[in-house]
Enzyme design. Sequence first.
Site, PDB file in Angstrom:
ATOM      1  N   ASN A  75       0.870  -1.189   0.000  1.00 19.54           N
ATOM      2  CA  ASN A  75       0.000   0.000   0.000  1.00 19.54           C
ATOM      3  C   ASN A  75       0.900   1.230   0.000  1.00 19.54           C
ATOM      4  O   ASN A  75       2.121   1.113   0.107  1.00 19.54           O
ATOM      5  CB  ASN A  75      -0.952  -0.016   1.203  1.00 19.54           C
ATOM      6  N   GLY A  97      -2.287  -9.748   3.734  1.00 18.63           N
ATOM      7  CA  GLY A  97      -2.101 -10.470   2.473  1.00 18.63           C
ATOM      8  C   GLY A  97      -0.645 -10.784   2.170  1.00 18.63           C
ATOM      9  O   GLY A  97       0.140 -11.136   3.060  1.00 18.63           O
ATOM     10  N   VAL A  98      -0.285 -10.649   0.923  1.00 20.20           N
ATOM     11  CA  VAL A  98       1.067 -10.989   0.504  1.00 20.20           C
ATOM     12  C   VAL A  98       2.088 -10.037   1.135  1.00 20.20           C
ATOM     13  O   VAL A  98       3.219 -10.429   1.454  1.00 20.20           O
ATOM     14  CB  VAL A  98       1.167 -11.035  -1.040  1.00 20.20           C
ATOM     15  N   ASP A  99       1.694  -8.803   1.349  1.00 24.41           N
ATOM     16  CA  ASP A  99       2.550  -7.797   1.988  1.00 24.41           C
ATOM     17  C   ASP A  99       2.935  -8.259   3.398  1.00 24.41           C
ATOM     18  O   ASP A  99       4.125  -8.249   3.776  1.00 24.41           O
ATOM     19  CB  ASP A  99       1.757  -6.479   2.027  1.00 24.41           C
ATOM     20  N   SER A 135      -3.287  -6.464  -6.644  1.00 19.67           N
ATOM     21  CA  SER A 135      -4.623  -5.833  -6.544  1.00 19.67           C
ATOM     22  C   SER A 135      -5.806  -6.806  -6.544  1.00 19.67           C
ATOM     23  O   SER A 135      -6.950  -6.359  -6.436  1.00 19.67           O
ATOM     24  CB  SER A 135      -4.862  -4.794  -7.654  1.00 19.67           C
ATOM     25  N   THR A 136      -5.552  -8.119  -6.667  1.00 21.16           N
ATOM     26  CA  THR A 136      -6.701  -9.044  -6.776  1.00 21.16           C
ATOM     27  C   THR A 136      -7.164  -9.599  -5.433  1.00 21.16           C
ATOM     28  O   THR A 136      -8.052 -10.443  -5.389  1.00 21.16           O
ATOM     29  CB  THR A 136      -6.399 -10.227  -7.719  1.00 21.16           C
ATOM     30  N   GLY A 137      -6.558  -9.138  -4.343  1.00 19.01           N
ATOM     31  CA  GLY A 137      -6.985  -9.559  -3.014  1.00 19.01           C
ATOM     32  C   GLY A 137      -7.890  -8.495  -2.416  1.00 19.01           C
ATOM     33  O   GLY A 137      -8.954  -8.204  -2.966  1.00 19.01           O
TER      34      GLY A 137
HETATM   35  N1  AR6 Z   1       2.372 -15.592  -1.876  1.00 17.73           N
HETATM   36  C1  AR6 Z   1       1.825 -15.314  -3.075  1.00 17.73           C
HETATM   37  N2  AR6 Z   1       0.629 -14.707  -3.218  1.00 17.73           N
HETATM   38  C2  AR6 Z   1      -0.062 -14.413  -2.102  1.00 17.73           C
HETATM   39  C3  AR6 Z   1       0.433 -14.683  -0.796  1.00 17.73           C
HETATM   40  C4  AR6 Z   1       1.702 -15.317  -0.705  1.00 17.73           C
HETATM   41  N3  AR6 Z   1       2.273 -15.610   0.466  1.00 17.73           N
HETATM   42  N4  AR6 Z   1      -0.500 -14.260   0.100  1.00 17.73           N
HETATM   43  C5  AR6 Z   1      -1.531 -13.750  -0.604  1.00 17.73           C
HETATM   44  N5  AR6 Z   1      -1.282 -13.837  -1.921  1.00 17.73           N
HETATM   45  P1  AR6 Z   1      -3.427  -8.901  -1.427  1.00 17.73           P
HETATM   46  P2  AR6 Z   1      -3.836  -6.403  -2.951  1.00 17.73           P
HETATM   47  C6  AR6 Z   1      -2.105 -13.398  -3.072  1.00 17.73           C
HETATM   48  O1  AR6 Z   1      -4.705  -8.708  -0.686  1.00 17.73           O
HETATM   49  O2  AR6 Z   1      -5.169  -6.855  -3.430  1.00 17.73           O
HETATM   50  C7  AR6 Z   1      -2.211  -5.520   1.881  1.00 17.73           C
HETATM   51  O3  AR6 Z   1      -2.759  -5.315   3.145  1.00 17.73           O
HETATM   52  C8  AR6 Z   1      -3.585 -13.357  -2.898  1.00 17.73           C
HETATM   53  O4  AR6 Z   1      -4.169 -14.634  -3.113  1.00 17.73           O
HETATM   54  O5  AR6 Z   1      -2.243  -9.350  -0.683  1.00 17.73           O
HETATM   55  O6  AR6 Z   1      -2.897  -5.796  -3.946  1.00 17.73           O
HETATM   56  C9  AR6 Z   1      -1.352  -4.355   1.437  1.00 17.73           C
HETATM   57  O7  AR6 Z   1      -0.664  -3.752   2.509  1.00 17.73           O
HETATM   58  C10 AR6 Z   1      -4.031 -12.352  -3.980  1.00 17.73           C
HETATM   59  O8  AR6 Z   1      -4.275 -13.041  -5.202  1.00 17.73           O
HETATM   60  O9  AR6 Z   1      -2.986  -7.545  -2.204  1.00 17.73           O
HETATM   61  C11 AR6 Z   1      -2.336  -3.428   0.816  1.00 17.73           C
HETATM   62  O10 AR6 Z   1      -2.968  -2.614   1.789  1.00 17.73           O
HETATM   63  C12 AR6 Z   1      -2.790 -11.481  -4.170  1.00 17.73           C
HETATM   64  O11 AR6 Z   1      -1.758 -12.064  -3.359  1.00 17.73           O
HETATM   65  C13 AR6 Z   1      -3.358  -4.337   0.209  1.00 17.73           C
HETATM   66  O12 AR6 Z   1      -3.274  -5.562   0.931  1.00 17.73           O
HETATM   67  C14 AR6 Z   1      -2.973 -10.032  -3.782  1.00 17.73           C
HETATM   68  O13 AR6 Z   1      -3.757  -9.930  -2.604  1.00 17.73           O
HETATM   69  C15 AR6 Z   1      -3.039  -4.631  -1.236  1.00 17.73           C
HETATM   70  O14 AR6 Z   1      -4.102  -5.366  -1.796  1.00 17.73           O
END
Ligand code: AR6
Length: 166
Positions: free
Chosen positions: A24, A32-34, A117-119
């Site tokens: 973010n 999530g991944v972050d 962005s897909t989470g």
């Molecule tokens: N390895 C690979 N992919 C993953 C993992 C992992 N360990 N964990 C989740 N994913 P998101 P966004 C996938 O929500 O939508 C955070 O709080 C997951 O299945 O992580 O870009 C940041 O700080 C999904 O397909 O990211 C921001 O505030 C993808 O990662 C916000 O979320 C993205 O999901 C960003 O949202």
Amino acid sequence: MNKIELIREDITKLEVDAIVNAANKSLLGGGGVDGAIHRAAGPYLKKECETLGGAETGQAKLTKGYDLPASYVIHTVGPVWNGGNNNEEELLEKAYRNSLKLAAMNEFETIAFPNISTGVYHFPRELAADIAIKTVRDFQQDNEFPRKVYFVCFDDDNFNIYNQKL
Ligand code: AR6
């Protein structure tokens, strides 16, 4: 040589030159991944992130990987999906392109992208995959680095979408 590869994995496990973080604007961590990347990299990642001054949507910034098997992390900020009339598509393309540019500038051989962005940002998955694949393919036509790009899908839904499109 096949320069794009699809894998179903936890991105924090990958031994590549750089993994991309779907961050973010604060660049200081989140869910999530972050969250997974910050947990696996350890506290020095956040220390370095504190020096970056955040980022705008579509920008990308580089840090070291610390305790990760990956040498570097490219932190980018994807758009929050807000109906589709707020430049979301262009901003997602920018997030991918600016990450690729950083990899090219640093002559990284290998880079791994999560599905930005897909989470919690709720970008439609089919559309996000189309943008990701097109942006990577276009970039590879004009650039030697990164030689190999991994699309890392963590959930079945994204994996099936990428599998079909690639
Ligand atoms: N390895 C690979 N992919 C993953 C993992 C992992 N360990 N964990 C989740 N994913 P998101 P966004 C996938 O929500 O939508 C955070 O709080 C997951 O299945 O992580 O870009 C940041 O700080 C999904 O397909 O990211 C921001 O505030 C993808 O990662 C916000 O979320 C993205 O999901 C960003 O949202």
